[in-house]
Design an enzyme around this catalytic site. Structure first.
Site, PDB file in Angstrom:
ATOM      1  N   GLY A  64      -5.643  15.918 -11.219  1.00  0.00           N
ATOM      2  CA  GLY A  64      -6.073  17.005 -12.089  1.00  0.00           C
ATOM      3  C   GLY A  64      -6.388  16.523 -13.493  1.00  0.00           C
ATOM      4  N   GLY A  65      -7.582  16.853 -13.963  1.00  0.00           N
ATOM      5  CA  GLY A  65      -8.005  16.511 -15.326  1.00  0.00           C
ATOM      6  C   GLY A  65      -8.122  17.759 -16.185  1.00  0.00           C
ATOM      7  N   GLY A  66      -7.232  18.708 -15.940  1.00  0.00           N
ATOM      8  CA  GLY A  66      -7.178  19.910 -16.779  1.00  0.00           C
ATOM      9  C   GLY A  66      -6.249  19.672 -17.956  1.00  0.00           C
ATOM     10  CB  ALA A 121      -0.912  19.951 -16.973  1.00  0.00           C
ATOM     11  CB  CYS A 169      -3.530  33.485 -20.057  1.00  0.00           C
ATOM     12  SG  CYS A 169      -3.489  34.119 -21.736  1.00  0.00           S
ATOM     13  CB  CYS A 218       1.230  35.334 -24.709  1.00  0.00           C
ATOM     14  SG  CYS A 218      -0.164  36.390 -24.346  1.00  0.00           S
TER      15      CYS A 218
END
Ligand code: UQ1
Length: 451
Positions: free
Chosen positions: A46-48, A50, A201, A383
């Site tokens: 994953g390259g998001g 995180a 979110c 948030c």
């Protein structure tokens, strides 16, 4: 062309290579494996948010040589998703919130533009969709979660129709449509939905509603005082039981809802759209409720990616089954997870990742050194809740729904009050620090810049 070349090279590669020196595993859960592909000390799936924060924090530890860490992600674009609410409110252009993923990955990291097809944690292996096998000493799973547009019957067609006043800020393709629908509505009923199960979110479904309300108020189409002065009426229909999961902020948001004359439909879970009718499921086998609308903002259901859910890494709900404090897998000690893919029982946000990543990185380095995890994640998440143009209620909390407010701790500012300073944090500072520091592994959220 490049793809063809690499494919040919892969086919020509011997299927079984002898085990190389660097593949000796400190934490192997089985006897040494036959390495048939690529070997990495750490494989990050994953390259998001995180995946990038963690892989660059690992790299910055100075403990890894060229290509010892790999990042695996098939996406062309990396999106700053917290900004999509701002696009929906007409405050930003969506194009300015994305970057090419290949440009965000440090050249010292090996980058596979591919996805994980299956996990073999007993063998310390991940097989990629294009056939590569990646062998790892440690695995970090940060694949995010899947937004399931098919979870609401009729939604994909409604979103694709440029003339419908139906949108969602939960995708790059449609977040700008959300603002167009707000601009177009002149009268009638506007419904904003939120599903009954966890989403990323959890405040965004109402942020876009508060911005729309303010927009219509400024356009003279909505009065918070008198229904008869309003051409538009507004409903918040949520599958949840209240406005927010944390009691402190839920009370304030419920007060705002009432003051601003927004109808609240609780435990109403959108399941279908049929023309100008929205159909909601009710709990305990109660009959479905149908409401007519003129504008509909939809938040689809979300869940784990099938490749995670079907793997040995998943818990019953399908998320990577890690310890709430150490972020280490409960069964496979050389597997770690953070962000939306993880089982961490906190609200899924980029802010949460600012606190999860340093804990995961510290504990993973401890494990490489043969030591136990000693950093503990307390569930911190946040948030920044837009309550109108120019104002944000900065909700910050940890496990148990207990407030953990950065600016209350430092300056004694109770964050229950929506403020202009927090609005500029959300609109200007966070997007800036995200691309300048966070994805590079140098931002620690409430604790500031990392050493
Ligand atoms: C944060 O660091 C961050 O990332 C850049 C956010 O954006 C997604 C946030 O929403 C929040 C709240 C933080 C936390 C940082 C501070 C200074 C409170």
């Amino acid at each position: 062309m490049l793809q063809l070349v690499s494919r040919a090279a892969r086919l020509a590669r011997p299927r079984a290579l002898p085990l190389q020196g660097s593949t000796v595993r400190a934490l192997a859960t089985v006897s040494p494996v036959q390495a048939t592909g690529r070997n990495h000390k750490v494989a990050v799936i994953g390259g998001g948010t995180a995946g990038l924060a963690i892989s660059h924090q690992l790299l910055r530890s100075g403990r890894f040589a060229q290509d010892e860490i790999c990042v695996i992600d098939p996406a062309t674009w990396h999106h700053y998703q917290p900004g999509w609410t701002l696009v929906g409110g007409g405050l930003k252009q969506k194009e300015e919130l994305r970057r090419r993923l290949d440009g965000l990955i440090d050249p010292k990291l090996k980058y596979y533009a591919d996805s994980a097809a299956s996990f073999s944690p007993e063998k310390n292996q991940v097989v990629l969709s294009q056939g590569d096998t990646v062998n790892y000493d440690h695995l970090v799973v940060a694949t995010g979660l899947k937004t399931d547009f098919g979870s609401v019957q009729g939604l994909p067609e409604a979103l694709a129709d440029p003339h419908s006043l139906i949108s969602t800020i939960y995708s790059y393709d449609t977040c700008d449509k959300a603002f167009k629908t707000i601009e177009q509505l002149q009268r009638g009923k506007a419904i904003f939905t939120q599903p009954g199960a966890p989403i990323k979110c959890a405040g965004a479904p109402q942020k876009i509603m508060w911005l729309a309300l303010d927009y219509w108020k400024q356009a003279g189409l909505y009065s918070t005082d008198k229904a008869e002065d309003s051409a538009i009426n507004i409903t918040f229909a949520t599958g949840m039981g209240g406005m927010f999961a944390v009691p402190k902020y839920a009370a304030k948001l419920e007060q705002l809802r009432k003051e601003r004359r927004v109808e609240g439909l609780f435990q109403h879970d959108l399941v279908a759209i049929d023309g100008d009718k929205a159909v909601f499921a009710r709990p305990n086998g109660e009959e479905k409720v149908t409401k007519r609308f003129n504008l509909l903002h939809v938040v689809p259901k979300m869940g784990p990616h099938p490749v995670i859910k079907s793997s040995a890494l998943a818990n019953e709900a399908g998320y990577v089954d890690v310890d709430d404090g150490s972020l280490q897998h409960k069964k496979y000690p050389n597997v770690w997870s953070a962000g939306d893919a993880s089982s961490l029982p906190t609200s899924k946000t980029a802010a949460a990742v600012t606190s999860e990543a340093p804990v995961l990185v510290h504990n993973l380095l401890q494990a490489i050194d043969g030591k136990d995890s000693d950093a503990v994640y307390d569930g911190y998440t946040s948030c920044p809740l837009l309550t109108e143009y120019g104002k944000v209620l900065l909700a910050e909390f940890k496990y148990g729904g207990e407030p953990k407010e950065t600016f209350d701790d430092w300056f004694g500012m109770d964050q229950i009050t929506p403020r202009r300073s927090f609005y500029h944090l959300k609109k200007d500072f966070f997007p800036w620090v995200y691309y300048n520091s966070m994805v590079k592994g140098t931002w620690g959220g409430p604790r500031g810049w990392l050493q």
